[in-house]
Write a protein that holds these residues in place. Sequence first.
Motif, PDB file in Angstrom:
ATOM      1  N   HIS A 129       0.844  -1.196   0.000  1.00  0.00           N
ATOM      2  CA  HIS A 129       0.000   0.000   0.000  1.00  0.00           C
ATOM      3  C   HIS A 129       0.876   1.242   0.000  1.00  0.00           C
ATOM      4  O   HIS A 129       1.841   1.335   0.757  1.00  0.00           O
ATOM      5  CB  HIS A 129      -0.915  -0.004   1.234  1.00  0.00           C
ATOM      6  CG  HIS A 129      -1.622   1.291   1.475  1.00  0.00           C
ATOM      7  ND1 HIS A 129      -2.689   1.709   0.691  1.00  0.00           N
ATOM      8  CD2 HIS A 129      -1.426   2.269   2.407  1.00  0.00           C
ATOM      9  CE1 HIS A 129      -3.112   2.882   1.147  1.00  0.00           C
ATOM     10  NE2 HIS A 129      -2.366   3.237   2.172  1.00  0.00           N
ATOM     11  N   ASP A 130       0.534   2.183  -0.867  1.00  0.00           N
ATOM     12  CA  ASP A 130       1.176   3.499  -0.876  1.00  0.00           C
ATOM     13  C   ASP A 130       2.703   3.395  -0.973  1.00  0.00           C
ATOM     14  O   ASP A 130       3.434   4.103  -0.293  1.00  0.00           O
ATOM     15  CB  ASP A 130       0.772   4.275   0.384  1.00  0.00           C
ATOM     16  CG  ASP A 130       1.059   5.769   0.275  1.00  0.00           C
ATOM     17  OD1 ASP A 130       1.132   6.282  -0.862  1.00  0.00           O
ATOM     18  OD2 ASP A 130       1.221   6.422   1.326  1.00  0.00           O
ATOM     19  N   TRP A 178      -5.247  -2.372   3.940  1.00  0.00           N
ATOM     20  CA  TRP A 178      -5.673  -0.991   3.826  1.00  0.00           C
ATOM     21  C   TRP A 178      -6.928  -0.919   2.958  1.00  0.00           C
ATOM     22  O   TRP A 178      -7.047  -1.648   1.965  1.00  0.00           O
ATOM     23  CB  TRP A 178      -4.577  -0.133   3.206  1.00  0.00           C
ATOM     24  CG  TRP A 178      -3.467   0.166   4.159  1.00  0.00           C
ATOM     25  CD1 TRP A 178      -2.303  -0.518   4.298  1.00  0.00           C
ATOM     26  CD2 TRP A 178      -3.440   1.228   5.129  1.00  0.00           C
ATOM     27  NE1 TRP A 178      -1.543   0.039   5.294  1.00  0.00           N
ATOM     28  CE2 TRP A 178      -2.217   1.118   5.822  1.00  0.00           C
ATOM     29  CE3 TRP A 178      -4.332   2.250   5.468  1.00  0.00           C
ATOM     30  CZ2 TRP A 178      -1.856   2.006   6.842  1.00  0.00           C
ATOM     31  CZ3 TRP A 178      -3.983   3.129   6.479  1.00  0.00           C
ATOM     32  CH2 TRP A 178      -2.757   3.006   7.155  1.00  0.00           C
ATOM     33  N   GLY A 187      -8.639   4.923   3.048  1.00  0.00           N
ATOM     34  CA  GLY A 187      -7.455   5.358   3.763  1.00  0.00           C
ATOM     35  C   GLY A 187      -7.351   4.836   5.177  1.00  0.00           C
ATOM     36  O   GLY A 187      -6.463   5.241   5.924  1.00  0.00           O
TER      37      GLY A 187
END
Length: 271
Positions: free
Chosen positions: A137-138, A197, A201
């Motif tokens: 994630h991210d 996730w 968010g």
Amino acid sequence: MKYALSAFAALLLAPLCHAADLPPAGAVTVIRTLPAKEATQGVANDRQFLYAIQNSTIGKYDRQTGKRVGGWSGDPAVFIHINSCEVQGTELVCAMSDYPQLPMWSSVEWFDTRTMQHTRTHSFGPSRGSLTWIDWHDGSWWACFANYDGDGGEAPRDHRSTLLVRMDTRFSTQEQWLFPEDVLERFGHHSASGGHWGPDGLLYVTGHDAQELYALQLPQAGGRLRHVATYQLPTHGQAFDWDALAANRLWTIDRQTQTLVNSQLPRPPTQ
């Protein structure tokens, strides 16, 4: 179309359980169930297939028909305890540990979703706990290193020492957080068995036994995650996965009946 849930006929979707200071998050609705003999640790999915996880075995099922179309089985002396998996492109990325053996060691194992062959590994060796889930994630890997009370634990650590760890592409540690104290109480003597996730968010986590899904948030300061909301689930903990085809749906497992369960969440809580 909703499907009958005969295996859960006696189970009522109870009112939302949440901490006293948290707003209600709503209740989930069961959409579909599928039998899968490997559904004892967790479930993963992509747009075509469902993957049921059972320690050293993974079953591959056609998500439309429910038919078993493939799978993988490894040496249980090597692949001791695959806890959870998620699909990344054409790979199934799995978190594994030696639970309940000691000392605790963990690894990440990769499989080709097309051939269901094991392709590579990354070993953490003896470390800060047992790797129960890992999520990309991210631009980072987010991993849960679980600790336990009693069997499978390493004193003086107990379940309160469970960590969320953010790592770079080479699995070097960037940041670490403890879990909220009230969520740790809900884990009981075990720990966080599943985590991903969400598109809103928030980090969503399940325990080992409780019929609950916890929405968590990174803190603005300090080293402990913040508990945002709790959803009531029709299944008891273990690893879950977001549905690859439908927003706000997730797949969980029922260990007793070895069943994959697809549920619809209400609108995510606002931050």
